[in-house]
Design a protein around this motif. Sequence first.
Motif, PDB file in Angstrom:
ATOM      1  N   ASP A 117       0.843  -1.198   0.000  1.00 45.84           N
ATOM      2  CA  ASP A 117       0.000   0.000   0.000  1.00 45.84           C
ATOM      3  C   ASP A 117       0.880   1.251   0.000  1.00 45.84           C
ATOM      4  OD1 ASP A 117      -2.354  -1.443   0.056  1.00 45.84           O
ATOM      5  OD2 ASP A 117      -2.425  -1.518   2.243  1.00 45.84           O
ATOM      6  N   ILE A 118       0.468   2.242  -0.786  1.00 46.62           N
ATOM      7  CA  ILE A 118       1.271   3.462  -0.926  1.00 46.62           C
ATOM      8  C   ILE A 118       1.126   4.349   0.300  1.00 46.62           C
ATOM      9  CG2 ILE A 118       1.643   5.547  -2.296  1.00 46.62           C
ATOM     10  CD1 ILE A 118       0.568   4.027  -4.714  1.00 46.62           C
ATOM     11  N   LEU A 119       2.248   4.761   0.847  1.00 53.67           N
ATOM     12  CA  LEU A 119       2.278   5.710   1.954  1.00 53.67           C
ATOM     13  C   LEU A 119       2.654   7.106   1.472  1.00 53.67           C
ATOM     14  CD1 LEU A 119       4.165   3.531   4.597  1.00 53.67           C
ATOM     15  CD2 LEU A 119       1.689   3.804   4.337  1.00 53.67           C
ATOM     16  N   VAL A 120       3.598   7.167   0.519  1.00 54.27           N
ATOM     17  CA  VAL A 120       4.068   8.444  -0.026  1.00 54.27           C
ATOM     18  C   VAL A 120       4.288   8.276  -1.524  1.00 54.27           C
ATOM     19  CG1 VAL A 120       5.800  10.273   0.127  1.00 54.27           C
ATOM     20  CG2 VAL A 120       5.292   8.887   2.145  1.00 54.27           C
ATOM     21  N   ASP A 121       3.767   9.212  -2.318  1.00 53.70           N
ATOM     22  CA  ASP A 121       4.058   9.215  -3.750  1.00 53.70           C
ATOM     23  C   ASP A 121       4.260  10.654  -4.212  1.00 53.70           C
ATOM     24  OD1 ASP A 121       1.521  10.251  -3.772  1.00 53.70           O
ATOM     25  OD2 ASP A 121       0.619   8.676  -4.993  1.00 53.70           O
ATOM     26  N   SER A 122       4.261  10.886  -5.525  1.00 47.00           N
ATOM     27  CA  SER A 122       4.507  12.219  -6.071  1.00 47.00           C
ATOM     28  C   SER A 122       3.381  12.594  -7.026  1.00 47.00           C
ATOM     29  CB  SER A 122       5.852  12.269  -6.802  1.00 47.00           C
ATOM     30  OG  SER A 122       6.916  11.973  -5.916  1.00 47.00           O
ATOM     31  N   LEU A 123       3.045  13.890  -7.074  1.00 44.61           N
ATOM     32  CA  LEU A 123       1.976  14.401  -7.920  1.00 44.61           C
ATOM     33  C   LEU A 123       2.488  15.576  -8.755  1.00 44.61           C
ATOM     34  CD1 LEU A 123      -0.990  14.499  -5.364  1.00 44.61           C
ATOM     35  CD2 LEU A 123      -0.556  12.751  -7.099  1.00 44.61           C
TER      36      LEU A 123
ATOM     37  N   ASN B 185       3.515  13.776  -2.026  1.00 45.84           N
ATOM     38  CA  ASN B 185       2.160  13.568  -1.535  1.00 45.84           C
ATOM     39  C   ASN B 185       2.177  12.526  -0.420  1.00 45.84           C
ATOM     40  OD1 ASN B 185      -0.679  13.615  -1.384  1.00 45.84           O
ATOM     41  ND2 ASN B 185      -0.840  11.893  -2.804  1.00 45.84           N
ATOM     42  N   TYR B 186       1.870  12.958   0.800  1.00 46.84           N
ATOM     43  CA  TYR B 186       1.881  12.078   1.968  1.00 46.84           C
ATOM     44  C   TYR B 186       0.441  11.667   2.272  1.00 46.84           C
ATOM     45  CZ  TYR B 186       6.612  13.834   2.382  1.00 46.84           C
ATOM     46  OH  TYR B 186       7.918  14.169   2.120  1.00 46.84           O
ATOM     47  N   LEU B 187       0.117  10.433   1.943  1.00 42.37           N
ATOM     48  CA  LEU B 187      -1.271   9.980   2.009  1.00 42.37           C
ATOM     49  C   LEU B 187      -1.791   9.862   3.433  1.00 42.37           C
ATOM     50  CD1 LEU B 187      -0.216   9.048  -0.883  1.00 42.37           C
ATOM     51  CD2 LEU B 187      -2.085   7.412  -0.818  1.00 42.37           C
TER      52      LEU B 187
ATOM     53  N   LEU C 249       8.604  -0.492   3.146  1.00 46.61           N
ATOM     54  CA  LEU C 249       8.854  -0.415   4.576  1.00 46.61           C
ATOM     55  C   LEU C 249       8.289  -1.639   5.287  1.00 46.61           C
ATOM     56  CD1 LEU C 249       7.927   3.343   5.204  1.00 46.61           C
ATOM     57  CD2 LEU C 249      10.084   2.371   4.367  1.00 46.61           C
ATOM     58  N   THR C 250       8.708  -1.823   6.519  1.00 49.97           N
ATOM     59  CA  THR C 250       8.168  -2.896   7.354  1.00 49.97           C
ATOM     60  C   THR C 250       6.854  -2.477   8.000  1.00 49.97           C
ATOM     61  OG1 THR C 250       9.402  -2.101   9.275  1.00 49.97           O
ATOM     62  CG2 THR C 250      10.491  -3.745   7.870  1.00 49.97           C
ATOM     63  N   ILE C 251       6.500  -1.196   7.857  1.00 52.69           N
ATOM     64  CA  ILE C 251       5.292  -0.638   8.461  1.00 52.69           C
ATOM     65  C   ILE C 251       4.039  -1.303   7.889  1.00 52.69           C
ATOM     66  CG2 ILE C 251       3.902   1.474   8.652  1.00 52.69           C
ATOM     67  CD1 ILE C 251       6.370   1.525  10.394  1.00 52.69           C
ATOM     68  N   ASP C 252       3.055  -1.541   8.752  1.00 53.48           N
ATOM     69  CA  ASP C 252       1.737  -1.992   8.325  1.00 53.48           C
ATOM     70  C   ASP C 252       0.802  -0.779   8.381  1.00 53.48           C
ATOM     71  OD1 ASP C 252      -1.097  -2.893   8.841  1.00 53.48           O
ATOM     72  OD2 ASP C 252      -0.184  -4.836   8.430  1.00 53.48           O
ATOM     73  N   LYS C 253       0.296  -0.377   7.210  1.00 55.12           N
ATOM     74  CA  LYS C 253      -0.523   0.834   7.124  1.00 55.12           C
ATOM     75  C   LYS C 253      -1.734   0.770   8.048  1.00 55.12           C
ATOM     76  CE  LYS C 253      -3.085   3.642   3.760  1.00 55.12           C
ATOM     77  NZ  LYS C 253      -3.521   3.750   2.344  1.00 55.12           N
ATOM     78  N   ASP C 254      -2.380  -0.388   8.133  1.00 61.00           N
ATOM     79  CA  ASP C 254      -3.576  -0.523   8.974  1.00 61.00           C
ATOM     80  C   ASP C 254      -3.237  -0.306  10.446  1.00 61.00           C
ATOM     81  OD1 ASP C 254      -5.106  -1.073   6.740  1.00 61.00           O
ATOM     82  OD2 ASP C 254      -4.811  -3.236   6.901  1.00 61.00           O
ATOM     83  N   LEU C 255      -2.140  -0.913  10.904  1.00 59.16           N
ATOM     84  CA  LEU C 255      -1.738  -0.737  12.299  1.00 59.16           C
ATOM     85  C   LEU C 255      -1.303   0.697  12.570  1.00 59.16           C
ATOM     86  CD1 LEU C 255       0.264  -4.039  12.963  1.00 59.16           C
ATOM     87  CD2 LEU C 255      -2.158  -3.559  13.370  1.00 59.16           C
ATOM     88  N   GLN C 256      -0.654   1.297  11.591  1.00 61.46           N
ATOM     89  CA  GLN C 256      -0.227   2.689  11.724  1.00 61.46           C
ATOM     90  C   GLN C 256      -1.442   3.597  11.936  1.00 61.46           C
ATOM     91  OE1 GLN C 256       3.069   3.611  11.607  1.00 61.46           O
ATOM     92  NE2 GLN C 256       2.663   5.790  11.862  1.00 61.46           N
ATOM     93  N   GLU C 257      -2.494   3.349  11.186  1.00 59.61           N
ATOM     94  CA  GLU C 257      -3.697   4.177  11.312  1.00 59.61           C
ATOM     95  C   GLU C 257      -4.428   3.917  12.625  1.00 59.61           C
ATOM     96  OE1 GLU C 257      -5.120   5.414   6.938  1.00 59.61           O
ATOM     97  OE2 GLU C 257      -5.596   3.334   7.446  1.00 59.61           O
TER      98      GLU C 257
END
Length: 663
Positions: A77-83, A166-168, A265-273
């Motif tokens: 899952d994307i955490l940071v991208d560019s626009l 872009n920081y989602l 990353l090792t981060i889990d987006k769901d747990l982060q939220e």
Amino acid sequence: MSPTNEWIENSEDLKEYQERYTYLYGIIIVTFLTLFIRLWFLQIIKGSEFKRFSEQNQIKEDKIPAPRGMLLDRNGDILVDSLPDFSVNLTPQYITNLDKIAEDLSKVLDIKKDDIVEKVRFSRRQNGVFKPVRIKENITRDEVARIERMKIDAPGLAVEMGIKRNYLLGENGAQLLGYTGEISKEELPVLNAGRNGELKLKAGDIIGKSGLEKRWDTDIRGTDGSRSVVVDARGREIGALGGKDQILGSYPETTDYFPGRNMTLTIDKDLQEIAYKAMEKYKRIGSVVAMNPQSGEILAMMNSPSFDPNNFSVGISPDIWADLVNDPNKPLRNKVVQDYFPPGSTFKAIVAIAAIEEKLITPNTTFFCPGYFKFGKRISHCWKQSGHGSVNVYGALEKSCDVFFYHLGLLLGVDRIAKYARKLGLGVRTGITLDNERAGLIPDSEWKKRTLGEDWQPGENLSVTIGQGFVALTPLQLLNSYAAIGTNGLLYTPYVVSKIEDADGKAKREFLPKLIRDAQKKDFPEDVSISPETFEIVKRGLGEVFSGEHGTAHAFKIPGIEIGGKTGTAQLFQLSAETVYASCDKREFKQRHNGWLVAFAPLENPRIAIVVHAEHSCHGTAAGPILHDLMLAYFKKYAPDLLDKKDIEKTQIQISQPSESDE
């Protein structure tokens, strides 16, 4: 006067003037010779250079910015991208009146005139007059339209498409992920000095300023391309270059850009939220970290309060920056690794390990707690005023009895406590690849002598055993030590980057778990080791903290999951006997105690370890709801078969009324 005499006088005057003419002839000859040498120098010696300058007056090189690589979570899952982003540029070469155009732009873009002038002058000094200067990024459609109208009477002014970050997740994880911004004049020489032959950075380049964006900037940032165009005397584009030109020769139309590498990353987006929402829901200030104790992978990391890194990618306003810098709760700092705090009663597990391993106590050893402990003329209080009665190590951990550990402090001494604490990774940096990690402090007698010039006093052992006094740890250090307890001594280097890939998805670098040490083994002759039996005794006591009837974290247990951990309440200053039991909630906010809760689960073969640090929350139990929500979310996602689903709703109702105990 006779004609003869007049002629003689005129002849003498003529001689005098002839001598003057000689000087005049000399001056004329020297002047023409100087002009000839100068023309020869300009045409022969410097001719090629001036020809190139002349050509550059007809050519404008536009940068094609490379998109920075994406930052992805462990599941893709994307955490940071560019626009895409539109910016206003000025090319100094075509500016005839800098003050005038800066004043006009300041009205359209809401930027101070002096800031525009300084930007242009700095770029002109660093990169010459041909390099476009970025004045403002992320301009609105209205600003684009107004700038397009201004271009007619403003040579060198241009609107160009660029790329913004872009920081989602917005504020969530901002201290970990970091932010980007334009390179400053102070950073430029420093960063270029260390690039060792790599492509040099230039004024106007966008770089990582903090967090992962800064630490991994070389991998993420990519390589910009360029486009050459022919312009008229006012800097207006009249055609693109490509192939051969009769006058200018061969010029490339474009140089391709190369996008930055993507980073998983090792981060889990769901747990982060979940962690972020829980801190907001319970209105806590502090930090949360979750990791896999079997590998060191960071699953979630966040700080509260935070900031929105998207504000930096479009050029942060001075007012927002001032608010962030002056905020007493330090939203810009990654408290997980940059700040250290007294750990309070969470340190008792380390003391218990030291006392058992040194054979000073057994699981059946008891001490009586009347609510206080007298040492010489000093009286040290237990957090429970009425005391805990007779307790062994299991009960002491379950109820967090201070008096029990005061006894252990006198038996052990600070030097033996320090040995075991360091064996479990405390008082040293964990080695995580994040900037500015602090080492914290595990004191011993030699440290005090060296630092303060004083001998260690036996009474100081009392405060050390309950995680006060000189003891100070980062949240990540504390979490790593408990992860090692949960795995019977396996201490890993925490890490947050698992893989770096190019734009085609080909892995360039992969990162695997790194075992720092096995605490059951001695690393050198003077080192200590910790037996599996000792770990099991302490783990049983930590399990009682959640499952025991009097456990200080009993309210936060999860049906079906055995959890081991410890609450902690850390005083930020020494209390008098009259105020030690006074209500913490009635003190000024900054004088309230910090609350800790650190835990791992399941108790045997743990899959997750979490630490929550709730600043100025008065009680360790104040961190409990956050840890509960995060741990429950983990098991729902990764091991739902372990949960007792019938009792989950009942547990969630129960945690809405946390204990008011000091622990």
